[in-house]
Motif scaffolding. Sequence first.
Motif, PDB file in Angstrom:
ATOM      1  N   PHE A 328       3.259   2.675   3.357  1.00  0.00           N
ATOM      2  CA  PHE A 328       3.173   1.732   4.466  1.00  0.00           C
ATOM      3  C   PHE A 328       2.725   0.363   3.953  1.00  0.00           C
ATOM      4  O   PHE A 328       1.775   0.265   3.164  1.00  0.00           O
ATOM      5  N   GLU A 330       1.312  -2.919   5.653  1.00  0.00           N
ATOM      6  CA  GLU A 330       0.787  -3.438   6.925  1.00  0.00           C
ATOM      7  C   GLU A 330       1.215  -2.542   8.089  1.00  0.00           C
ATOM      8  O   GLU A 330       1.741  -2.995   9.108  1.00  0.00           O
ATOM      9  N   ASP A 331       1.008  -1.229   7.881  1.00  0.00           N
ATOM     10  CA  ASP A 331       1.214  -0.203   8.912  1.00  0.00           C
ATOM     11  C   ASP A 331       2.674   0.056   9.274  1.00  0.00           C
ATOM     12  O   ASP A 331       2.952   0.758  10.239  1.00  0.00           O
ATOM     13  N   LYS A 332       3.633  -0.458   8.500  1.00  0.00           N
ATOM     14  CA  LYS A 332       5.040  -0.178   8.759  1.00  0.00           C
ATOM     15  C   LYS A 332       5.639   0.492   7.527  1.00  0.00           C
ATOM     16  O   LYS A 332       5.480   0.004   6.413  1.00  0.00           O
ATOM     17  N   ARG A 333       6.327   1.598   7.721  1.00  0.00           N
ATOM     18  CA  ARG A 333       6.876   2.355   6.597  1.00  0.00           C
ATOM     19  C   ARG A 333       7.865   1.513   5.801  1.00  0.00           C
ATOM     20  O   ARG A 333       8.673   0.768   6.373  1.00  0.00           O
ATOM     21  N   ARG A 337      12.452  -0.546   6.286  1.00  0.00           N
ATOM     22  CA  ARG A 337      12.705  -1.972   6.074  1.00  0.00           C
ATOM     23  C   ARG A 337      14.117  -2.165   5.521  1.00  0.00           C
ATOM     24  O   ARG A 337      14.714  -1.269   4.933  1.00  0.00           O
TER      25      ARG A 337
END
Length: 496
Positions: A328, A330-333, A337
């Motif tokens: 992750f 900043e808390d996004k997988r 992306r």
Amino acid sequence: MAAGIQIRNARYRYPGGRLALDGIDLSIGKGEYVLVCGANGSGKSTMACLLNGLIPHFFGGKLEGSVIVNGMDTRATNVSELFPHVGLVLQNADAQLFNGTVEDELAFGLESLGLSPDRISEKIRETAKTFRIEHLLARPPDLLSGGEKRMAGIASIYCLGPSVLVLDEPYANLDGEGAERVREALKALHRRGLAVVVVEQKLDECLEDADRCVVMEQGKVLYDGSPVRARTILSSAGLIPDYSECHVVKSNVCDNGNCPIENVKSGEAFVRVEQLSCEMDGKPILRNVSFAICRGETVALMGRNGSGKTTLIKHLNGLYRPRSGGVFFEDKRIDVRTPPQKASLAGISFQNPNDQFFKSRVEDELRVGLELAQGDREVWLERICDVFDLHKFLDRSPFRLSEGEKKRTAVCSVLAMDPRLLVLDEPTAGQDGRLRLRLAKIVRELNREGRTILVATHDFDFARAVADRWIVLENGAVVADGPWETIEQSAQTAAA
């Protein structure tokens, strides 16, 4: 027939006009142990390729003077005829390994010598035991770690029993245990009367083993003599780096000097790895790996060959997909992306730079990454070219550089992107002392500017110079994580 090697007034120019050797005179007697060292681009690898006829028969170019090996003029002798006399272990292990399994790699050369199947099996067993690679024999070379490939490449030449063994950077990418195995094997060969020629940048132990040390600079022999005196010369020339001026500045983003997974709740983590597991061919490679990295940290990733460091790194920008868990930013997988987003978040300089290049000019390689950079791109490009002394290579093909020069170009092509997380996999492999110190300085400078950096390395001195926190992997699991002063002993044990 005279035994040994005699090089007389050798001048060699590569196709295209670059002068690589400029009047080399060198003799290596039967059973001598000679260490060849010098700055990147000084001609060391070129000289190694003289000894088995790759120059001029394979590389072409213009060779003047003479190279005599065991009484044979290499220009008048086919490479196949020199094969039983001179064994060359290439600097790039991938260029040497092409069979389906490591066992097949060892058998290939033995079969070409016409040995019986029983004798081939015996030689393979003896060699595998010497290098302790029995567990690798059934594995495909392309699935090995960089250090394991190095061991397999050395073993495939060692088992042929040549009278002259030439090794180009044999210790690159090896952990402490692997390096010691190679070192002991080379000393054993030396005791049996074989000539051993080692081209190397990691010099401390090699200097103790060698009978003679040859120092090269700009295609010439600068020094040829006692290894004891050579140490002083190498230190004064900056080829044995002094990291004392690279003082680590502690990161102020985490009070305890690192960023464990528990700090995620406080929002301090920039990168989080959570319960990451990975398998290849049914074999577990990573086992529930968890850690976090804060903005502005420089972290060293340590561990033995095959511990999972490179596999872990390739999860950070989504090149590999985990069996379970995730990465992750900043808390996004990372795996949700887009490709440009992945590249701008995590820029990885691979362990093998040849896997990274796809342009015909060094400058074009750098400018691809530059498109993702922020700020004044031309100023940034000029800066990294100055630091890594790349201006003279900009018009050359990255594939035609020496392995050390390729490594510098690969690191710079990733730096050009100015990624938010810079990941360097074995950045000091194949680099001379001057460049290792220069790289340490720029890593420290980037850290002071607030950039986040992860360095996977076996180079303890470099790791101490650039990172105030170490993460140690063993058998695919994190076994230590913290300031290096408190975990160095466990790191050395796990990475030895």
